[in-house]
Write a protein that holds these residues in place. Structure first.
Motif, short mmCIF file in Angstrom:
data_model
loop_
_atom_site.label_atom_id
_atom_site.label_comp_id
_atom_site.label_asym_id
_atom_site.label_seq_id
_atom_site.Cartn_x
_atom_site.Cartn_y
_atom_site.Cartn_z
N LEU A 237 0.83 -1.20 0.00
CA LEU A 237 0.00 0.00 0.00
C LEU A 237 0.87 1.26 0.00
O LEU A 237 0.57 2.23 -0.72
N ALA A 238 1.95 1.24 0.79
CA ALA A 238 2.87 2.38 0.78
C ALA A 238 3.51 2.54 -0.59
O ALA A 238 3.71 3.66 -1.08
N LEU A 239 3.82 1.41 -1.24
CA LEU A 239 4.39 1.47 -2.58
C LEU A 239 3.40 2.06 -3.57
O LEU A 239 3.77 2.84 -4.46
N ALA A 240 2.12 1.70 -3.42
CA ALA A 240 1.10 2.26 -4.30
C ALA A 240 0.95 3.77 -4.09
O ALA A 240 0.81 4.53 -5.06
N ILE A 241 1.01 4.21 -2.84
CA ILE A 241 0.92 5.64 -2.57
C ILE A 241 2.13 6.38 -3.15
O ILE A 241 2.00 7.47 -3.73
N ALA A 242 3.31 5.76 -3.05
CA ALA A 242 4.51 6.37 -3.63
C ALA A 242 4.43 6.43 -5.15
O ALA A 242 5.12 7.24 -5.79
N GLY A 243 3.60 5.57 -5.74
CA GLY A 243 3.45 5.59 -7.19
C GLY A 243 2.71 6.81 -7.71
O GLY A 243 2.82 7.13 -8.90
N ILE A 244 1.99 7.52 -6.85
CA ILE A 244 1.25 8.70 -7.29
C ILE A 244 2.21 9.81 -7.74
O ILE A 244 2.10 10.30 -8.88
N PRO A 245 3.16 10.25 -6.89
CA PRO A 245 4.11 11.26 -7.39
C PRO A 245 4.97 10.75 -8.54
O PRO A 245 5.37 11.53 -9.41
N LEU A 246 5.24 9.44 -8.55
CA LEU A 246 6.00 8.88 -9.67
C LEU A 246 5.23 9.02 -10.97
O LEU A 246 5.78 9.43 -12.01
N GLY A 247 3.93 8.71 -10.94
CA GLY A 247 3.10 8.85 -12.14
C GLY A 247 2.99 10.30 -12.58
O GLY A 247 3.01 10.59 -13.79
N ILE A 248 2.89 11.22 -11.62
CA ILE A 248 2.83 12.64 -11.97
C ILE A 248 4.12 13.09 -12.64
O ILE A 248 4.11 13.83 -13.63
N ASP A 249 5.26 12.64 -12.11
CA ASP A 249 6.54 13.01 -12.72
C ASP A 249 6.68 12.40 -14.10
O ASP A 249 7.23 13.04 -15.01
N ARG A 250 6.21 11.17 -14.28
CA ARG A 250 6.26 10.57 -15.61
C ARG A 250 5.45 11.39 -16.61
O ARG A 250 5.85 11.54 -17.77
N TYR A 251 4.33 11.91 -16.16
CA TYR A 251 3.54 12.75 -17.06
C TYR A 251 4.28 14.06 -17.36
O TYR A 251 4.29 14.52 -18.51
N ARG A 252 4.88 14.66 -16.35
CA ARG A 252 5.60 15.92 -16.58
C ARG A 252 6.75 15.76 -17.57
O ARG A 252 7.11 16.71 -18.27
N GLN A 253 7.34 14.59 -17.60
CA GLN A 253 8.46 14.36 -18.51
C GLN A 253 8.02 14.07 -19.94
O GLN A 253 8.84 14.13 -20.84
N LEU A 254 6.76 13.72 -20.15
CA LEU A 254 6.29 13.44 -21.50
C LEU A 254 6.34 14.71 -22.34
O LEU A 254 5.97 15.79 -21.88
N GLY A 255 6.78 14.56 -23.58
CA GLY A 255 6.78 15.71 -24.47
C GLY A 255 7.44 15.38 -25.79
O GLY A 255 8.20 14.40 -25.91
N HIS A 256 7.15 16.19 -26.80
CA HIS A 256 7.79 16.03 -28.11
C HIS A 256 7.86 17.40 -28.78
O HIS A 256 7.07 18.29 -28.47
N GLY A 257 8.83 17.55 -29.67
CA GLY A 257 8.97 18.79 -30.42
C GLY A 257 9.63 18.52 -31.75
O GLY A 257 10.43 17.58 -31.90
N PHE A 258 9.32 19.35 -32.75
CA PHE A 258 9.90 19.20 -34.09
C PHE A 258 10.13 20.59 -34.66
O PHE A 258 9.21 21.41 -34.73
N ASP A 259 11.37 20.86 -35.06
CA ASP A 259 11.72 22.18 -35.58
C ASP A 259 11.93 22.18 -37.09
O ASP A 259 12.48 23.13 -37.65
N GLY A 260 11.49 21.09 -37.76
CA GLY A 260 11.67 20.98 -39.20
C GLY A 260 12.91 20.22 -39.58
O GLY A 260 13.06 19.79 -40.74
#
Length: 348
Positions: A237-260
């Motif tokens: 259960l503690a591991l599951a709770i720790a997964g919440i900030p981990l999931g949020i950080d994984r989302y923050r790191q998602l991204g893509h860009g293209f400059d041509g």
């Protein structure tokens, strides 16, 4: 004739290729820092324990059982003794991690002769890898939370035809300071930009990252409660709770860009990967959409690089972002089409 004979060696000397330029060299201090901040070397003690255990199993007289029993009898049970034991284990882990980094990447040097990159490393076993420039499809920068705290990254080449999936085959810098990585990236690919702005993915991707981080330990915690295992249930259960900030950080790191010119893609948290790709190296595009993604309007673009260079993906982007990106990556092929992904996925 004598004058011609004198000029011949000079002409041969002029025809010799210039010496290779050294692009990067990792000294012992940097390698120690890399070992202490890399999951690959931090887990080295587990490998040592496994090797010792396998060796002890082959000894006669139940040596391993007697050794474990003797260690358990002598293990401290008071708070001070347990604390000292934990500190000793942490110090030993750090020493082994630093030693593993030094052994594997001692005197790491990356050089460039104009047509090829040459990477040399190793203390007990020396390794040298040559990568042709024309085979390079892109560059990976990888880090971890520890490395991000000290502005350190590892640099890998994405190259075709050299078995890039094998360990160390595409390694260009085991550990390097981020500011120095900018200069190295410019040498490897002048078109790549480490500061390329990345588009943020929809908030629906955040929910998916959190659910994927929490679901597995939460299910096992519920099962442990059903069978009456309270302590394992609490830990899960503690591991599951720790997964919440981990999931949020994984989302923050998602991204893509293209400059041509270059496509930049980023994902991950505990092991974060920023990738710069040459669109000309992509041999096929795949748009995948699971039923859960389709319900919230998300999809994943998979970029197949060919020749054993593997794949990279734009994870959990919106359908509109996928349509715009695909049209920009290959305007003659995909520009005239309107993006319509089937529930099971589509391939272009």
């Amino acid at each position: 004739l004598l004058a011609g004979a004198r000029r011949a060696p000079a002409a041969e000397a002029e025809a010799e290729p210039p010496p290779a330029r050294v692009l990067f060299h990792a000294g012992p201090r940097l390698l120690v820092a890399g070992g202490l901040t890399s999951g690959r070397h931090i887990l080295a003690p587990l490998v040592v324990v496994g090797v010792v255990t396998n060796f002890a199993d082959d000894l006669p007289g139940d040596f391993l059982e007697r050794l474990v029993s003797s260690a358990a009898d002598r293990a401290p049970t008071d708070a001070l003794g347990v604390s000292l034991l934990v500190v000793a284990a942490v110090v030993l882990t750090a020493v082994l991690a630093a030693a593993g980094s030094l052994l594997a990447d001692w005197e790491f040097e990356l050089s460039d002769d104009g047509e090829r990159f040459l990477a040399r490393r190793g203390l007990l076993t020396s390794r040298a890898v040559v990568i042709d420039r024309v085979r390079v499809r892109g560059v990976d920068l990888r880090d971890s939370p520890l490395r991000r705290a000290f502005d350190l990254v590892g640099v890998h080449a994405i190259a075709g035809g050299i078995g890039g999936g094998r360990s160390g085959r595409t390694l260009l810098a085991p550990v390097i300071r981020r500011e120095e990585a900018r200069g190295l990236l410019a040498e490897l690919d002048p078109e790549a930009r480490l500061d390329l702005p990345l588009q943020r993915h929809p908030t629906a991707a955040r929910t998916r990252r959190i659910v994927r981080a929490v679901a597995v330990p939460l299910v096992f915690a519920a099962w442990a409660l059903v069978v009456g295992w309270l302590w394992p249930a609490g830990l899960l259960l503690a591991l599951a709770i720790a997964g919440i900030p981990l999931g949020i950080d994984r989302y923050r790191q998602l991204g893509h860009g293209f400059d041509g010119r270059r496509l930049a893609v980023r994902e991950g948290s505990l092991t974060r990967r920023w990738t710069s790709l040459d669109p000309a190296g992509v041999v096929s595009y795949a748009v995948e959409r699971s039923p859960f993604q389709a319900r919230v309007g998300l999809c994943t673009i998979v970029l197949h690089l060919g020749q054993g260079a593997g794949t990279r993906r734009v994870l959990d982007c919106s359908e509109e972002q996928a349509a715009t990106l695909l049209a920009a990556l290959d305007a003659p092929l995909l520009g005239p089409f309107v993006f319509q992904a089937s529930p099971t996925g589509a391939t272009a």
